[in-house]
Design an enzyme around this catalytic site. Structure first.
Site, short mmCIF file in Angstrom:
data_model
loop_
_atom_site.label_atom_id
_atom_site.label_comp_id
_atom_site.label_asym_id
_atom_site.label_seq_id
_atom_site.Cartn_x
_atom_site.Cartn_y
_atom_site.Cartn_z
N CYS A 90 54.97 -5.09 2.35
CA CYS A 90 54.80 -3.59 1.45
C CYS A 90 54.85 -2.44 2.49
O CYS A 90 54.69 -1.59 2.12
CB CYS A 90 53.48 -3.82 1.16
SG CYS A 90 53.23 -5.22 0.08
N HIS A 102 51.53 3.50 0.01
CA HIS A 102 51.77 2.26 -0.76
C HIS A 102 50.63 2.03 -1.68
O HIS A 102 49.68 2.22 -1.62
CB HIS A 102 51.72 1.01 0.34
CG HIS A 102 51.62 -0.28 -0.39
ND1 HIS A 102 52.88 -0.46 -1.31
CD2 HIS A 102 50.83 -1.25 -0.19
CE1 HIS A 102 52.58 -1.83 -1.63
NE2 HIS A 102 51.56 -2.28 -1.01
N ASN A 134 51.47 -3.31 -7.79
CA ASN A 134 51.83 -3.19 -6.40
C ASN A 134 53.42 -3.84 -6.66
O ASN A 134 53.59 -4.89 -6.68
CB ASN A 134 51.12 -4.25 -5.85
CG ASN A 134 51.59 -4.02 -4.07
OD1 ASN A 134 52.55 -3.73 -3.75
ND2 ASN A 134 50.60 -4.82 -3.43
N1 ACO Z 1 40.40 -11.45 -13.66
C1 ACO Z 1 39.09 -11.76 -13.78
N2 ACO Z 1 38.27 -12.23 -12.60
C2 ACO Z 1 38.99 -12.48 -11.68
C3 ACO Z 1 40.34 -12.26 -11.38
C4 ACO Z 1 40.86 -11.63 -12.27
N3 ACO Z 1 42.36 -11.50 -12.43
N4 ACO Z 1 40.73 -12.59 -10.18
C5 ACO Z 1 39.58 -12.90 -9.47
N5 ACO Z 1 38.56 -12.95 -10.32
C6 ACO Z 1 36.93 -13.43 -10.23
C7 ACO Z 1 37.12 -14.39 -9.07
O1 ACO Z 1 37.10 -15.91 -9.51
C8 ACO Z 1 35.44 -14.39 -8.62
O2 ACO Z 1 34.79 -15.13 -9.43
P1 ACO Z 1 33.41 -15.81 -9.25
O3 ACO Z 1 32.36 -14.74 -8.73
O4 ACO Z 1 32.86 -16.32 -10.35
O5 ACO Z 1 33.92 -16.94 -8.11
C9 ACO Z 1 35.31 -12.91 -8.71
O6 ACO Z 1 36.38 -12.51 -9.58
C10 ACO Z 1 35.38 -12.09 -7.52
O7 ACO Z 1 36.59 -12.52 -6.66
P2 ACO Z 1 37.11 -11.70 -5.43
O8 ACO Z 1 38.32 -12.26 -4.96
O9 ACO Z 1 35.88 -11.86 -4.44
O10 ACO Z 1 37.16 -10.14 -6.04
P3 ACO Z 1 37.15 -8.90 -4.98
O11 ACO Z 1 36.24 -8.26 -5.49
O12 ACO Z 1 37.59 -9.21 -3.68
O13 ACO Z 1 38.55 -8.36 -5.80
C11 ACO Z 1 40.96 -7.91 -5.23
C12 ACO Z 1 39.97 -8.89 -5.58
C13 ACO Z 1 41.12 -6.94 -6.30
C14 ACO Z 1 41.96 -8.82 -5.00
C15 ACO Z 1 40.47 -7.17 -3.78
O14 ACO Z 1 40.02 -8.08 -2.86
C16 ACO Z 1 41.67 -6.47 -3.41
O15 ACO Z 1 41.81 -5.40 -3.98
N6 ACO Z 1 41.90 -6.51 -2.34
C17 ACO Z 1 43.18 -6.00 -1.67
C18 ACO Z 1 44.21 -6.84 -1.79
C19 ACO Z 1 45.60 -6.06 -2.37
O16 ACO Z 1 45.51 -5.21 -2.74
N7 ACO Z 1 46.50 -6.90 -1.90
C20 ACO Z 1 47.87 -6.42 -2.33
C21 ACO Z 1 48.79 -6.91 -1.30
S1 ACO Z 1 48.58 -6.55 0.07
C22 ACO Z 1 48.94 -5.02 0.37
O17 ACO Z 1 49.74 -4.26 -0.83
C23 ACO Z 1 48.59 -4.23 1.56
#
Ligand code: ACO
Length: 321
Positions: free
Chosen positions: A115, A248, A278
């Protein structure tokens, strides 16, 4: 003094937007509310089977070439930032060169920094131009992340989209790129990776994107704030003098936290994450092109472009458009 100036931009998104509700209709166990609340993403574009990263790069490049008013034969450097190349080899850059009908010109190669690939590619192109070795570079970010997503993993498949953005960077006696910085720390590679490869005619390992979302989130906010500060420091410019921050586009909450750290109001931040998701290396040039074409970014504006991605890698470019 030779500067490297952005002469024109272009971008391309394949097909129609696919909304979060469309993904639910396709059987993904998610909801519009969850995705919007956690990421700000409402839709993304997904390439049809048979479309490749070099196809998207080609369309974006044609638009950038037209905007810059250059002839294709003048281009003596092509750099494509991509982590989803058409093939293992040849490079997507040489495939793009061929599609553009450019023969026997200067160098063409890919940059693989996920990215932050576009920040890397722009920074590299600037160094070629400032050295005097090359004078007109086509710098592209092009990705088809939909091909490396595990569509049964709702934690990752809702986050990404496909697209391409391109700029023509040319030698000029007027200031263009004012400062750049690129970094890497390979010890973080397990938190975001596609840990598979091709060997003996088969995929070995895991060919899908895997991510520790929370670790990525924390790391991204930290280094995006630091690297933007670094390029401002190099140029002796304060954040208050920046007209636009174009980060980004991974997650609106990462973007908001970075802007807050820098003291740049969200009205001066270009965001496309809601409509594009993304698009990895394509996200920065896609956002830049959009803001130039809709009249927000004007000649003379000072802009910070910055990215962070797998590796981990990160980088920023401060430029005067
Ligand atoms: N829809 C519904 N529920 C979901 C989904 C979805 N798409 N995905 C995960 N969940 C659920 C999980 O199963 C979990 O459920 P549980 O509590 O019953 O086990 C709950 O939501 C929480 O899951 P987490 O993974 O802890 O959610 P979090 O609050 O961390 O959010 C996310 C996840 C959005 C990916 C966040 O961590 C994030 O934005 N991180 C940054 C990652 C990113 O942007 N990566 C892009 C690539 S890297 C880059 O470009 C820099």
């Amino acid at each position: 003094m030779i500067y490297a100036l952005i002469a024109g931009t272009g971008s391309y998104l394949p097909g129609q937007p696919v909304s979060n509700s469309d993904l639910v209709a396709r059987g993904i166990d998610t909801s519009d509310e969850w995705v919007v609340e956690r990421t700000g993403i409402r839709a993304r574009h997904l390439a049809e089977a048979g479309t490749t990263a070099s196809d998207l790069a080609h369309q974006a490049s044609l638009r950038a070439i037209e905007a810059a008013g250059v002839a294709v034969d003048e281009i003596d450097l092509i750099i494509v930032a991509t982590s989803t190349p058409d093939f293992i080899f040849p490079s997507t850059a040489t495939l793009l060169q061929s599609k553009l009908g450019i023969r026997n010109s200067g160098a063409a190669f890919d940059v693989q920094a996920v990215c932050s690939g576009f920040a890397y590619a722009l920074s590299i192109a600037e160094k070629f131009i400032r050295s005097g070795s090359h004078s007109k570079a086509l710098v592209v970010g092009a990705e088809i992340f939909s091909r490396i997503l595990d569509w049964s993993d709702r934690g990752t498949c809702v986050l990404f989209g496909d697209g391409a953005g391109a700029v023509i960077l040319e030698a000029s006696d007027k200031p263009g790129i004012l400062a750049s910085a690129i970094h890497a720390d390979g010890s973080y590679n397990p938190i975001l990776c596609v840990p598979g490869s091709v060997a003996g005619g088969a995929v070995t390992g895991d060919p899908f994107l895997r991510m520790d979302g929370q670790a990525v989130f924390k790391f991204a906010v930290k280094v995006l704030g630091e690297v933007a500060g670094e390029v401002l420091g190099q140029a002796g410019i304060s954040a208050a003098e920046v007209n636009w921050l174009i980060p980004h586009q991974a997650n609106i909450r990462i973007i908001q936290a970075t802007a807050k750290r820098l003291g740049i109001p969200m009205e001066q931040v270009v965001t496309t994450v809601a409509e594009h998701g993304n698009t990895s290396a394509a996200s920065i040039p896609l956002a830049l092109d959009l803001a130039i074409r809709d009249g927000r970014v004007r000649r003379g504006d000072k802009i910070v472009l910055e990215g962070v991605g797998g590796g981990f890698t990160w980088g920023a470019v401060l430029l005067e458009y």
